[in-house]
Design a protein around this motif. Structure first.
Motif, PDB file in Angstrom:
ATOM      1  N   MET A  51       0.824  -1.342  -0.374  1.00 27.35           N
ATOM      2  CA  MET A  51       0.328  -0.443   0.248  1.00 27.35           C
ATOM      3  C   MET A  51       1.027   1.256   0.300  1.00 27.35           C
ATOM      4  N   ILE A  52       0.446   2.362  -0.786  1.00 28.89           N
ATOM      5  CA  ILE A  52       1.250   3.831  -0.251  1.00 28.89           C
ATOM      6  C   ILE A  52       0.491   4.560  -0.086  1.00 28.89           C
ATOM      7  N   ILE A  53       1.118   5.519   1.093  1.00 26.09           N
ATOM      8  CA  ILE A  53       0.777   5.768   1.518  1.00 26.09           C
ATOM      9  C   ILE A  53       1.374   7.578   2.313  1.00 26.09           C
ATOM     10  N   LYS A  54       0.737   8.646   1.118  1.00 26.47           N
ATOM     11  CA  LYS A  54       1.111   9.647   1.664  1.00 26.47           C
ATOM     12  C   LYS A  54       0.123  10.474   2.825  1.00 26.47           C
ATOM     13  N   ALA A  55       1.122  11.588   3.903  1.00 27.44           N
ATOM     14  CA  ALA A  55       0.948  11.753   5.030  1.00 27.44           C
ATOM     15  C   ALA A  55       1.143  12.956   4.845  1.00 27.44           C
ATOM     16  N   LEU A  56       0.847  14.018   5.830  1.00 28.26           N
ATOM     17  CA  LEU A  56       1.182  15.756   5.913  1.00 28.26           C
ATOM     18  C   LEU A  56       0.944  15.954   7.454  1.00 28.26           C
ATOM     19  N   SER A  57       1.715  16.111   8.036  1.00 27.91           N
ATOM     20  CA  SER A  57       1.959  16.773   9.271  1.00 27.91           C
ATOM     21  C   SER A  57       2.305  18.464   8.997  1.00 27.91           C
ATOM     22  N   LEU A  58       1.845  19.173  10.295  1.00 32.55           N
ATOM     23  CA  LEU A  58       2.245  20.657  10.466  1.00 32.55           C
ATOM     24  C   LEU A  58       4.226  20.250  11.131  1.00 32.55           C
TER      25      LEU A  58
END
Length: 550
Positions: free
Chosen positions: A373-380
């Protein structure tokens, strides 16, 4: 107290049911201009595909049930034409007889939903051109397919519904062409995540055209432009899925304030600017849970949630609607796509100071049939999670919901890293992809483990850098960047003198995981500027396909 609800699908019936649970004595009446009530709109593509065998499974409740079991009176084929807030009355038209009458309310709930946007081109009103918004639409499409020879179908619009219908028509044995006005399919996703889905669909045989301007529909074909090139494609059925717009005309005429999206503006209790009038579901403008900015994102889950809140508040409650994250998931063939929170393009547009990571991990061990699975995540920059997108075959639902839960609780990357999740080989890896997501973010935020995306790496004009490809001598010749040098992982320690400690070094492997280990070696040996290619060569290949499609 007399409660009138306009609309008898998800938001309206949820409001009425909650009101009844709170108040046994209230009179509750629902008006709906359609014939079918309380149906599962999200299940309609699966009826058309044949996965749901009986339409009755999507319409489990009839008016009689609500009357007998809950003393809620539902009047179908009755259209509310006007709201008069001064007299607290509505004007209703019986669509079967043409008779008009007024009804009085103490509390009014507007749950009029949304309707499909029209395609304004020549031939758009031909009998083989459909949209899918209501159960009646579903029956019309199904009946047409059963009574006409249809070999080629064109789906216009590649949002969630459009892509699901590509699946539906293909499973019925038809050749499907997908057209999208934007430069990518599934515009709600970031472009590289959408490209993974596009590549998958094309391997199945789906023809996809983006950047399209539809010009004309005939009984047997569709004509469209893609840039300067004109295409004509055979099509005996056209499905238009270019979005929806809220049904808010009667609300606006009554003086109810609409938001920029033309959906009904409400306060935190879901009450409109007019006392005792509330709104729920797809006709209502929500707001984003992260930054409280107005957001129109009609989803079945939101309709049910807001209906329940309204039902509570019109019967004396003070339940606050906290907003939405836009959490959604859909499936096309064997591929699942989930998202929640902000996308990177939204974060860029809004000027957020964010970090983004992409990585690939199996949903469970490969020896148990696990698939990547390809996971893209964003955080501050303080680690607060603000968004994620996942593309995979199994386990996407679990992971996207974990991230949505973390965001709802204002959680950070460290929370994902430390999360105690269930493990057994049939279900997950010992260290779950969610834990890895948190760890990669934490390493980038606090341990100088910098990342670089394929898009940034391949941007023209990049100079004075070393691309260190650590794949095997067998994999390297098969595909690599021209400027890359090859030192396999096992030999990196023995070849440190070949690398300039002051240079920018970008480490590449297949998926981005082994390159992180080499990044650690180099940083520990005193190299100053070492970046890991997020997603590895898998992401490079995906980005090159994206550029080709553009």
């Amino acid at each position: 107290m007399r409660i009138i609800v306009i609309g008898a699908v998800a938001g309206g019936t949820s409001a009425a049911m909650k009101a009844r649970r709170n108040d046994e004595k209230a009179e509750i009446v629902i008006y709906d201009k359609g014939k079918h009530i309380s149906y599962s709109g999200c299940g309609m593509p699966f009826y058309l595909s044949g996965e749901v065998e009986k339409s009755s499974e999507l319409t489990p409740r009839e008016s009689g049930y609500f009357e007998l079991a809950h003393e809620i009176y539902i009047k179908t084929e009755h259209e509310v034409e006007k709201i008069d807030p001064k007299t607290k009355t509505i004007l209703v038209k019986d669509l079967k007889t043409g008779e008009k009458f007024t009804d009085q309310y103490d509390k009014l709930v507007i749950a009029t939903g949304a309707r499909a946007r029209d395609l304004l081109v020549e031939g758009a009103t031909l009998p083989h051109v459909f949209s899918l918004r209501t159960i009646e639409d579903m029956f019309k499409i199904d009946d047409y397919l059963k009574t006409h020879k249809v070999e080629n179908v064109t789906v216009i619009g590649s949002g969630y519904v459009g892509v699901e219908l590509v699946d539906s028509f293909t499973k019925r044995g038809m050749k499907v062409t997908l057209l999208e006005k934007m430069e990518q399919i599934i515009p709600n996703l970031d472009e590289e995540m959408a490209q993974y889905v596009r590549s998958y669909l094309e391997t199945i045989g789906i023809k996809i055209f983006t950047g399209v301007d539809v010009k004309k529909i005939t009984p047997t074909s569709i004509t469209f432009h893609q840039g300067e090139k004109e295409h004509e494609s055979p099509s005996e059925l056209v499905l238009v899925a270019i979005g929806v717009k809220p049904n808010t005309e009667i609300a606006s005429e009554a003086g109810i304030v609409l938001g920029d999206s033309k959906a009904i503006k409400v306060n935190e209790y879901l009450e409109t600017n007019i006392k005792d009038i509330y709104a729920a579901g797809d006709c209502m403008e929500a707001w984003h849970m992260i930054d409280k900015k107005p957001l129109y994102l009609p989803l079945g889950s939101t309709a049910n949630k807001t209906g329940r809140i309204v039902g509570d508040n019109i019967t004396g409650g003070k339940v606050i609607f906290k907003g939405v994250l836009g959490t959604a998931i859909f499936k096309v063939f064997d591929l699942s796509i989930g998202q929640t929170g902000k996308t990177e393009k939204q974060a860029l547009k809004e000027g957020l100071d964010y970090l983004v990571i992409t990585h690939t991990k199996p949903d469970r061990p490969h020896f148990m049939g696990g698939q990547d699975m390809i996971i893209k995540a964003l955080s501050l920059k303080d680690g607060t999670i603000i968004g994620a997108q996942i593309v995979g075959h199994e386990g996407v639902d679990k992971r996207i919901d974990i991230i949505a839960t973390t965001m709802t609780l204002k959680g950070k990357a460290s929370d994902l890293e430390d999360m105690d999740l269930a493990y057994s080989p049939p279900f997950a890896t010992a260290r779950d992809p969610i834990n890895y997501t948190g760890m990669i973010l934490e390493n980038a935020l606090k341990k100088n483990r910098k990342l670089i995306s394929a898009k940034e790496l391949l941007r023209p004009g990049q100079t004075k850098r070393v691309i260190l490809d650590i794949r095997s001598p067998i994999a390297f010749p098969q595909s690599h960047l021209d400027e890359a040098i090859n030192i396999p992982q096992m030999y990196v320690r023995d070849n440190l003198t070949k690398l300039d400690k002051d240079a920018e070094i970008i480490v590449c492997c297949l998926s981005g995981w082994t390159s992180n280990a080499v990044q650690n070696i180099l940083l520990n040996e005193g190299f100053k500027d070492v970046k890991n290619l997020a997603g590895g060569y898998v992401s490079i290949a995906n980005h090159l396909r994206l550029l080709k499609n553009k």
